[in-house]
Design a protein around this motif. Structure first.
Motif, PDB file in Angstrom:
ATOM      1  N   LYS A  25      12.645   7.206  -3.378  1.00 37.34           N
ATOM      2  CA  LYS A  25      12.677   6.030  -3.512  1.00 37.34           C
ATOM      3  C   LYS A  25      11.696   5.101  -2.552  1.00 37.34           C
ATOM      4  O   LYS A  25      11.447   3.751  -2.576  1.00 37.34           O
ATOM      5  N   SER A  27       8.216   5.161  -2.403  1.00 41.66           N
ATOM      6  CA  SER A  27       7.414   4.602  -3.097  1.00 41.66           C
ATOM      7  C   SER A  27       7.480   3.156  -3.836  1.00 41.66           C
ATOM      8  O   SER A  27       6.857   2.433  -3.664  1.00 41.66           O
ATOM      9  N   ASN A  28       8.985   3.203  -4.259  1.00 42.49           N
ATOM     10  CA  ASN A  28       9.441   1.860  -4.924  1.00 42.49           C
ATOM     11  C   ASN A  28       9.529   1.018  -3.496  1.00 42.49           C
ATOM     12  O   ASN A  28       8.883  -0.501  -3.926  1.00 42.49           O
ATOM     13  N   CYS A  31       5.812   0.046  -2.816  1.00 39.58           N
ATOM     14  CA  CYS A  31       5.142  -0.979  -3.759  1.00 39.58           C
ATOM     15  C   CYS A  31       5.572  -2.444  -3.789  1.00 39.58           C
ATOM     16  O   CYS A  31       4.879  -3.185  -3.940  1.00 39.58           O
ATOM     17  N   ASN A  32       7.150  -2.627  -3.755  1.00 39.37           N
ATOM     18  CA  ASN A  32       7.399  -4.073  -3.319  1.00 39.37           C
ATOM     19  C   ASN A  32       6.896  -4.828  -2.160  1.00 39.37           C
ATOM     20  O   ASN A  32       6.701  -5.782  -2.349  1.00 39.37           O
ATOM     21  N   CYS A  41      -0.645  -1.984  -5.965  1.00 38.45           N
ATOM     22  CA  CYS A  41      -0.588  -0.262  -5.758  1.00 38.45           C
ATOM     23  C   CYS A  41      -1.361   0.133  -7.054  1.00 38.45           C
ATOM     24  O   CYS A  41      -0.775  -0.191  -8.190  1.00 38.45           O
ATOM     25  N   GLU A  43      -1.904   3.630  -7.794  1.00 42.35           N
ATOM     26  CA  GLU A  43      -1.671   5.008  -8.032  1.00 42.35           C
ATOM     27  C   GLU A  43      -0.774   5.638  -7.163  1.00 42.35           C
ATOM     28  O   GLU A  43      -0.786   5.403  -5.694  1.00 42.35           O
ATOM     29  N   ILE A  44       0.327   6.496  -7.472  1.00 44.20           N
ATOM     30  CA  ILE A  44       1.329   7.137  -6.737  1.00 44.20           C
ATOM     31  C   ILE A  44       1.059   8.553  -7.030  1.00 44.20           C
ATOM     32  O   ILE A  44       1.216   9.054  -8.295  1.00 44.20           O
ATOM     33  N   SER A  45       0.896   9.675  -5.985  1.00 46.72           N
ATOM     34  CA  SER A  45       0.992  10.887  -6.487  1.00 46.72           C
ATOM     35  C   SER A  45       2.082  11.722  -5.458  1.00 46.72           C
ATOM     36  O   SER A  45       2.349  11.145  -4.144  1.00 46.72           O
ATOM     37  N   ILE A  46       2.692  12.490  -5.931  1.00 50.83           N
ATOM     38  CA  ILE A  46       3.988  13.318  -5.338  1.00 50.83           C
ATOM     39  C   ILE A  46       3.418  14.772  -5.408  1.00 50.83           C
ATOM     40  O   ILE A  46       3.058  15.372  -6.478  1.00 50.83           O
TER      41      ILE A  46
END
Lengths: 248, 248
Positions: A25, A27-28, A31-32, A41, A43-46
Motif C-alpha cells: 500500500k 505506493s498508493n 502517489c496520493n 508518478c 511508473e512503479i516497479s516492485i
C-alpha cells in the motif's frame, strides 16, 4: 499553457510483496502525496531483495525521472540490502553516517545498540538524511533518489514531513462524475470528448458495489475552463441518456 | 535438487493507480495465485495508459520471464489501449476475433451491442481467448503474454479458472515464526542462519499492531528438511532470548 510538470517513479523492494504475502500500500500513499503537490508518478516497479536488480532499476529510473522514491530494505536484518545497492548504483562508498549513528546511539541504550542496528547507519558517503520521527533510524537521499523504509506507518510520517520541502507544482483540476450507464453505452461519446480536448485526461472506471454498478468518470487537466467545459458536455450527454449523472 | 522454477512478471496498466485514486490489489491476487502453483513472481510494473510504454514493457518482460500477466485497459472506452499495444508489441495485426464477437453478440441485445462494445472483440490475430464467466468479454493470450481486465472481481474469477490449465510446479515449503523481539536484537543471528542455509529464503518483517509489536519471520525453500532445521534453530535461539516464538 502546459507546464513542464515534474515526474516521479517509485521502486518498491521486497520479496514478501512478490510472493503475495503482503498487500503493498506504500505506493498508493506516495502517489496520493505526490498528486497533492502536483508531481506526476509515471511508473512503479516492485522488485525482489536482489542487489543486481535494485542497482539496475535505480540507475534506470534516476536518469529517466525527476524524482525516484524507494521503499523497503533499510532495516537491520540480512535481507535489508537497499542502502548498499543504492550506494553501488551511484558508484559511491558505503560508510557509517555519523549523524545517523549518533541518533541511533541516543535512541537505544548501550546493550540494545547492536551490530544489526548499527547497520542502519550505513549509507552512501554522499547521502543526506531524511528524518524519522517514529523509529529514529533515518532514511536518506542521494541526488534525486529518496530512500524510505517499508513499514507503512513509519514511511507515511517520514514522507509527508519530507515532502513539505518540495516545491508545489501548478494545480491539476479535476471533476469526478458517476453514472448508472455502462462503458459500452457511453464509450463512443467519451472518445469524441477526448478527441476535442486533447490536453485533458479523461478516465473511465467501472464500479461494482453491493446493489449497484455504473461508471465513474474522471476529467483532469491544468486548464480549469477546459475541465469544466468537458465536464458540462459529459453531464449533458449522460442526462440525455437518463444516465443519472452525479458530480463530485 | 533445485528445480528450474518458472518465473512470472506482472504489468498493471492504468493512470488511476499512478495518481493514487485507486489502491491496486490485482497484483497481490495474482502473486498469491502464482505462489499457490509454485510459480515465482519476480517483478511487477505499474505503468500509465500509454501505448509506447505498454509496448516497451511487454517486449522487455516477455523475453525475460516465462509468463507475463497484464491487467487493465481492455474495456470499451477510449483509454482502453492494451489490446492494440500488445498487438503492436508482437508486430501482429489487430483484428476482430470472431469467437469473441460472437460471445458479445449473444450476451448483448442488438441495440446494446454498441461500437464501443465491439472494441472489446479486437485482439492480435494470433490471440487465443481467456474465458470471462462474469461479464463475457474475453481476455486473451499470445505466446507467453496473458491479458486480463482490471476490474478485480472479473479478473479474479478469470484468472483462477485459467490457471487450472497451468502445470503445478514443485512445492515450496515454508515456516512462519513470530517473536516479540525486534529486528535489531535478532538480526545478527538470522544472518548466520541465512549464511548456513544459502538455498533458503529467510525474510524478516516487523509488525506493529494495536497493542503489540514484534517481528514475523518467514523461512522458505524447496527442501523440507532444511526449512524445518532452520526453523528449529531460529526457534531455539528465540527461546534462549525470551522471545516468545510462535510457530504458524
Amino acid at each position: 499553457m502546459k507546464t513542464k510538470r515534474k515526474k516521479a517513479a517509485i521502486i518498491i523492494i521486497g520479496n514478501e510483496i512478490l510472493s503475495g504475502r503482503t498487500l503493498e500500500k506504500n505506493s498508493n500513499y506516495i502517489c496520493n502525496q505526490l498528486t497533492e503537490i502536483g508531481i506526476i508518478c509515471k511508473e512503479i516497479s516492485i522488485i525482489p531483495d536482489e542487489k543486481k536488480k535494485i542497482i539496475e532499476k535505480v540507475n534506470n529510473y534516476r536518469l529517466n525521472f525527476d524524482y525516484v522514491f524507494t521503499t523497503g530494505g533499510i532495516g537491520p536484518t540480512h535481507d535489508d540490502i537497499t542502502s548498499e545497492s543504492v550506494t553501488a548504483a551511484f558508484d559511491d562508498k558505503l560508510v557509517i553516517n555519523k549523524e545517523a549513528k549518533s541518533r541511533l546511539e541516543n535512541h537505544y541504550s548501550d546493550d540494545l545498540f547492536t551490530k544489526s542496528r548499527l547497520k542502519m547507519a550505513y549509507m552512501p558517503s554522499k547521502a543526506k538524511l531524511i528524518d524519522n520521527p517514529v523509529s529514529i533510524a533515518p532514511g536518506f537521499f542521494i541526488e534525486n533518489v529518496f530512500v524510505f523504509p517499508g513499514v507503512p506507518k513509519i514511511l507515511e510520517v517520514m514522507l509527508s514531513e519530507f515532502l513539505r520541502t518540495f516545491e508545489k507544482q501548478s494545480k491539476i483540476f479535476k471533476i469526478n462524475i458517476t453514472t448508472i450507464l455502462s462503458e459500452g453505452i457511453i464509450g463512443e461519446y467519451l472518445t469524441s470528448v477526448q478527441q476535442t480536448f486533447k490536453d485533458l485526461e479523461i478516465g473511465s472506471y467501472p464500479y461494482f458495489k453491493k446493489n449497484s454498478f455504473g461508471v465513474s468518470l474522471l476529467v483532469k487537466g491544468e486548464d480549469k475552463k477546459k475541465v469544466d467545459l468537458a465536464g458540462k458536455l459529459i453531464i449533458e450527454f449522460l442526462e440525455s441518456k437518463n444516465g443519472q449523472p452525479r458530480l463530485f
